[in-house]
Design a protein around this motif. Structure first.
Motif, mmCIF file in Angstrom:
data_model
loop_
_atom_site.group_PDB
_atom_site.id
_atom_site.type_symbol
_atom_site.label_atom_id
_atom_site.label_comp_id
_atom_site.label_asym_id
_atom_site.label_seq_id
_atom_site.Cartn_x
_atom_site.Cartn_y
_atom_site.Cartn_z
ATOM 1 N N THR A 7 7.838 42.286 6.334
ATOM 2 C CA THR A 7 6.721 43.266 5.722
ATOM 3 C C THR A 7 6.671 43.102 4.347
ATOM 4 N N ILE A 8 5.648 43.018 3.682
ATOM 5 C CA ILE A 8 5.249 43.001 2.092
ATOM 6 C C ILE A 8 5.780 44.244 1.760
ATOM 7 N N ALA A 9 6.605 44.246 0.873
ATOM 8 C CA ALA A 9 6.975 45.525 0.216
ATOM 9 C C ALA A 9 6.388 46.197 -0.880
ATOM 10 N N ALA A 10 5.832 45.032 -1.771
ATOM 11 C CA ALA A 10 4.815 45.949 -2.977
ATOM 12 C C ALA A 10 3.632 45.020 -3.317
ATOM 13 N N GLY A 11 2.844 45.494 -3.831
ATOM 14 C CA GLY A 11 1.701 44.651 -4.647
ATOM 15 C C GLY A 11 0.364 45.248 -3.616
ATOM 16 N N GLU A 12 -0.682 44.237 -3.852
ATOM 17 C CA GLU A 12 -1.855 44.532 -3.206
ATOM 18 C C GLU A 12 -1.950 44.656 -1.758
ATOM 19 N N TYR A 13 -0.821 43.833 -1.061
ATOM 20 C CA TYR A 13 -0.841 43.700 0.456
ATOM 21 C C TYR A 13 0.268 44.698 0.855
ATOM 22 N N ALA A 14 0.993 45.502 0.215
ATOM 23 C CA ALA A 14 2.027 46.570 0.457
ATOM 24 C C ALA A 14 1.845 47.000 1.885
ATOM 25 N N GLY A 15 2.863 46.842 2.846
ATOM 26 C CA GLY A 15 2.693 47.353 4.174
ATOM 27 C C GLY A 15 2.474 46.324 5.134
ATOM 28 N N TRP A 16 1.848 45.247 4.745
ATOM 29 C CA TRP A 16 1.072 44.242 5.732
ATOM 30 C C TRP A 16 2.214 43.446 6.302
ATOM 31 N N GLU A 17 2.145 43.160 7.511
ATOM 32 C CA GLU A 17 2.967 42.112 8.294
ATOM 33 C C GLU A 17 2.896 40.922 7.801
ATOM 34 N N PHE A 31 2.292 24.249 8.025
ATOM 35 C CA PHE A 31 3.052 25.556 8.169
ATOM 36 C C PHE A 31 1.733 26.613 7.962
ATOM 37 N N TYR A 32 1.746 27.625 8.830
ATOM 38 C CA TYR A 32 0.871 28.757 8.500
ATOM 39 C C TYR A 32 1.791 29.753 8.049
ATOM 40 N N LEU A 33 0.812 30.733 7.154
ATOM 41 C CA LEU A 33 1.345 31.940 6.492
ATOM 42 C C LEU A 33 0.356 32.755 7.218
ATOM 43 N N ILE A 34 0.840 33.678 7.926
ATOM 44 C CA ILE A 34 -0.219 34.802 8.712
ATOM 45 C C ILE A 34 0.040 36.154 7.951
ATOM 46 N N LEU A 35 -1.005 36.852 7.383
ATOM 47 C CA LEU A 35 -0.818 38.279 6.955
ATOM 48 C C LEU A 35 -1.531 39.089 7.884
ATOM 49 N N GLN A 36 -1.036 40.198 8.310
ATOM 50 C CA GLN A 36 -1.750 41.319 9.169
ATOM 51 C C GLN A 36 -1.905 42.630 8.579
ATOM 52 N N GLY A 37 -3.103 43.153 8.272
ATOM 53 C CA GLY A 37 -2.860 44.615 7.799
ATOM 54 C C GLY A 37 -2.872 45.669 8.946
ATOM 55 N N GLY A 38 -2.801 46.664 8.656
ATOM 56 C CA GLY A 38 -2.764 47.906 9.488
ATOM 57 C C GLY A 38 -4.256 48.203 10.283
ATOM 58 N N ASN A 39 -5.265 47.906 9.461
ATOM 59 C CA ASN A 39 -6.628 48.020 10.026
ATOM 60 C C ASN A 39 -6.995 46.818 10.462
ATOM 61 N N SER A 40 -6.197 45.833 11.237
ATOM 62 C CA SER A 40 -6.768 44.811 12.140
ATOM 63 C C SER A 40 -7.291 43.645 11.269
ATOM 64 N N GLU A 41 -7.021 43.909 9.773
ATOM 65 C CA GLU A 41 -7.407 42.603 9.139
ATOM 66 C C GLU A 41 -6.440 41.468 9.197
ATOM 67 N N ILE A 42 -6.760 40.307 9.233
ATOM 68 C CA ILE A 42 -5.826 39.066 9.448
ATOM 69 C C ILE A 42 -6.462 37.958 8.657
ATOM 70 N N PHE A 43 -5.414 37.670 7.909
ATOM 71 C CA PHE A 43 -5.593 36.247 7.081
ATOM 72 C C PHE A 43 -4.544 35.457 7.413
ATOM 73 N N ASP A 44 -5.116 34.179 7.581
ATOM 74 C CA ASP A 44 -4.115 33.022 7.814
ATOM 75 C C ASP A 44 -4.585 31.672 6.627
ATOM 76 N N TYR A 45 -3.212 31.280 6.183
ATOM 77 C CA TYR A 45 -3.288 30.009 5.457
ATOM 78 C C TYR A 45 -2.579 28.941 5.939
#
Length: 66
Positions: A7-17, A31-45
């Motif tokens: 879980t991201i602990a601080a910053g713009e994406y705090a609380g995101w998985e 390699f993939y980096l996946i970010l998922q927010g609580g409101n179903s937003e998902i970003f992948d890199y």
């Protein structure tokens, strides 16, 4: 294969998985980096090399799951 998750602990994406996925033996060969927010937003890199992924991870304060 999932290498790490947490879980991201601080910053713009705090609380995101966050997940790091190793696809070096798969179709993309990277390699993939996946970010998922609580409101179903998902970003992948996608990163060709682990060093590029590591550089991006420096932008996040992550509490990794054990």
């Amino acid at each position: 294969m999932i290498l790490h998750s947490g879980t991201i602990a601080a910053g713009e994406y705090a609380g995101w998985e966050i997940q790091i996925i190793d696809d070096t033996q798969g179709d993309t060969g990277g390699f993939y980096l996946i970010l998922q927010g609580g409101n179903s937003e998902i970003f992948d890199y996608w990163f060709e090399k682990k060093e590029y992924l590591d550089n991006q991870l420096g932008d996040y304060n992550v509490k990794w799951n054990s």
